[in-house]
Write an enzyme that holds these catalytic residues in place. Structure first.
Site, mmCIF file in Angstrom:
data_model
loop_
_atom_site.group_PDB
_atom_site.id
_atom_site.type_symbol
_atom_site.label_atom_id
_atom_site.label_comp_id
_atom_site.label_asym_id
_atom_site.label_seq_id
_atom_site.Cartn_x
_atom_site.Cartn_y
_atom_site.Cartn_z
ATOM 1 N N GLY A 37 0.794 -1.222 0.000
ATOM 2 C CA GLY A 37 0.000 0.000 0.000
ATOM 3 C C GLY A 37 0.825 1.268 0.000
ATOM 4 N N SER B 197 -6.967 -8.730 -4.026
ATOM 5 C CA SER B 197 -7.394 -7.764 -3.020
ATOM 6 C C SER B 197 -6.406 -6.611 -2.869
ATOM 7 C CB SER B 197 -7.594 -8.454 -1.665
ATOM 8 O OG SER B 197 -6.360 -8.926 -1.151
ATOM 9 N N GLN C 281 -6.902 -2.710 -4.968
ATOM 10 C CA GLN C 281 -7.708 -1.572 -4.521
ATOM 11 C C GLN C 281 -6.842 -0.413 -4.039
ATOM 12 O OE1 GLN C 281 -7.562 -1.593 -0.919
ATOM 13 N NE2 GLN C 281 -9.108 -0.106 -0.276
ATOM 14 N N ARG C 282 -5.586 -0.682 -3.721
ATOM 15 C CA ARG C 282 -4.737 0.375 -3.172
ATOM 16 C C ARG C 282 -3.283 0.291 -3.640
ATOM 17 N NH1 ARG C 282 -5.556 -3.825 -0.339
ATOM 18 N NH2 ARG C 282 -3.984 -4.831 0.933
ATOM 19 N N LYS D 128 5.655 -9.465 -5.853
ATOM 20 C CA LYS D 128 5.440 -8.015 -5.836
ATOM 21 C C LYS D 128 6.695 -7.240 -6.225
ATOM 22 C CE LYS D 128 1.641 -7.691 -2.506
ATOM 23 N NZ LYS D 128 1.202 -7.156 -1.198
ATOM 24 N N ASP E 89 3.579 -3.210 7.413
ATOM 25 C CA ASP E 89 2.259 -3.124 8.029
ATOM 26 C C ASP E 89 2.133 -3.969 9.293
ATOM 27 O OD1 ASP E 89 2.322 -5.639 6.971
ATOM 28 O OD2 ASP E 89 0.475 -5.473 5.806
ATOM 29 N N CYS F 274 -4.382 -3.910 8.667
ATOM 30 C CA CYS F 274 -5.206 -3.447 7.560
ATOM 31 C C CYS F 274 -6.018 -4.594 6.973
ATOM 32 C CB CYS F 274 -4.334 -2.808 6.479
ATOM 33 S SG CYS F 274 -3.622 -1.226 6.974
ATOM 34 N N CYS G 203 -12.255 -16.557 13.002
ATOM 35 C CA CYS G 203 -12.185 -15.169 12.528
ATOM 36 C C CYS G 203 -11.664 -15.215 11.100
ATOM 37 C CB CYS G 203 -11.299 -14.318 13.440
ATOM 38 S SG CYS G 203 -9.582 -14.882 13.551
#
Length: 393
Positions: A50, A78, A81-82, A95, A139, A197, A351
């Site tokens: 991000g 996913s 988006q950023r 990446k 992060d 995040c 979760c």
């Protein structure tokens, strides 16, 4: 306070470089000298996610001569988006490699060094030593503390940024001239206190806001212009569209850069120092953990399971395991929801990834539900091993 330029200027700029950077060259504070310093600079971006995405794009466009990228992750849908440095065609690829291709499209004059590996205590010093400046786009707290400690021990400045939902922070930590990250945050927050995040979400454009601040600070440090955010914390609230600056003083009692430091080398285990889960949760899950496949087997054989999703309502709307009921972790930890749990059924918690359900499991066991269990890997594991038709996030 103004600081001297971080690097010496390169010998010259080529004709192509003069044309490309002309809008910099006509700024008196930058000029030929500043652009030559950018050309001579070696900057490492920790993470191509991000924050790393806009930071790498603008560092490359600015003409930083050598850009290092360290990231061991692969591009996921996913991310798009950023993480604007990646595209649809990059999904599934490393990446660092995807980012390097985008940089080459923006500025082929930049030398890109790929570190397609996880940053750890065994390689962090060797990698950092190759660069003048570190831009931290991580992060998680374990890596942040390791980045800080390595930078202090090597005498390297680094630009730090953090994002969560609509809020962002940025600062410059340089032990020679001001505080380090431990001066601001001497200890990591308690396990589960600050969601990642991936758990809490982040407004995509917030990455650009904080990432661009990081690049701005990097340029100021390299060229010696302006007043970098050394000893100051920039706090941004995107909903209120408000920026605030908070003074951060060097802590004389800092364990790393204080007058009598107790941390004189990298820690043996930063994950343990930051505690991904509490000691109570670690104890609770011992012998009380099942896999997603085991949960499916229990359901298929008719076992009387009370399946509880401890995520937040917004996550529940994205996907859910059939048969689950939603009771957010906070209601369990506060005791508010304990009356909802039956004494005569097999309680199973889950979760997204297993961290929050471990904390909730500890609270349930403390309340007397000794046979309760949680699902290792959470709904991510369920999607990967049981029902890939469910959307992931």
């Amino acid at each position: 306070m103004a600081l001297p330029p971080l690097v010496e200027p390169a010998a010259e700029l080529s004709v192509d470089e003069i044309r490309r950077y002309s809008r910099h060259l006509i700024i008196p504070d930058v000029g030929m000298d500043g652009q030559k310093r950018l050309k001579n600079a070696k900057v490492l971006a920790v993470g191509a996610g991000g924050l790393g995405s806009p930071a790498l794009l603008y560092l490359a466009a600015a003409g930083v001569g050598t850009l290092g990228i360290i990231d061991f992750d692969t591009v996921d849908e996913s991310n798009l988006q950023r993480q604007v440095i990646h595209g649809v065609s990059d999904v599934g690829t490393p990446k660092a490699e995807s980012a390097a291709r985008s940089i080459a499209e923006i500025n082929p004059l930049v030398n890109v060094v790929i570190h397609n590996t996880a940053l750890d205590r065994d390689n962090v010093k060797e990698i950092f030593s190759q660069y003048d400046l570190i831009v931290d786009g991580t992060d998680n707290f374990a890596t942040r503390y390791m980045v800080n400690d390595a930078a202090v021990l090597l005498g390297k400045p680094y630009v730090w940024g953090s994002i969560y939902r609509f809020d962002g922070q940025a600062s410059v930590f340089w032990e020679e001239h001001g505080p380090c990250y431990r001066c601001l945050y001497p200890e990591p927050p308690p396990p589960g206190m600050v969601p990642s995040c991936a758990e809490g979400g982040v407004l995509g454009v917030l990455c650009a806001s904080i990432g661009s601040i990081q690049v701005n600070e990097a340029i100021k440090l390299i060229t010696g212009i302006g007043e970098p955010l050394v000893g100051r914390l920039m706090v941004y609230d995107a909903l209120e569209m408000e920026y605030r600056k908070i003074k951060v003083r060097k802590d004389p009692n800092c364990a790393l850069c204080g007058e009598n430091p107790t941390v004189t080398d990298l820690l043996e285990d930063y994950e343990d120092f930051c505690g991904a889960v509490s000691a109570e949760a670690q104890e609770a899950v011992t012998g009380s953990t099942i896999t997603a496949r085991e949960l499916k087997d229990w359901q298929d054989t008719g076992k009387d399971v009370f399946l509880v999703d401890v995520r937040e309502p917004a996550e529940w709307e994205i996907n859910r395991i059939p048969g689950a009921v939603l009771i957010p972790k906070g209601e369990i930890l506060s005791g508010e929801a304990l009356a909802k749990f039956p004494q005569d059924r097999q309680i199973v918690l889950h979760c997204k990834s297993g961290v929050r359900s471990a904390e909730a499991l500890a609270a349930l066991k403390a309340a007397g539900f000794k046979d309760a269990v949680h699902v290792q890997g959470g709904i991510v594991s369920w999607v990967n091993t049981v029902d890939p038709s469910l959307p992931s996030y």
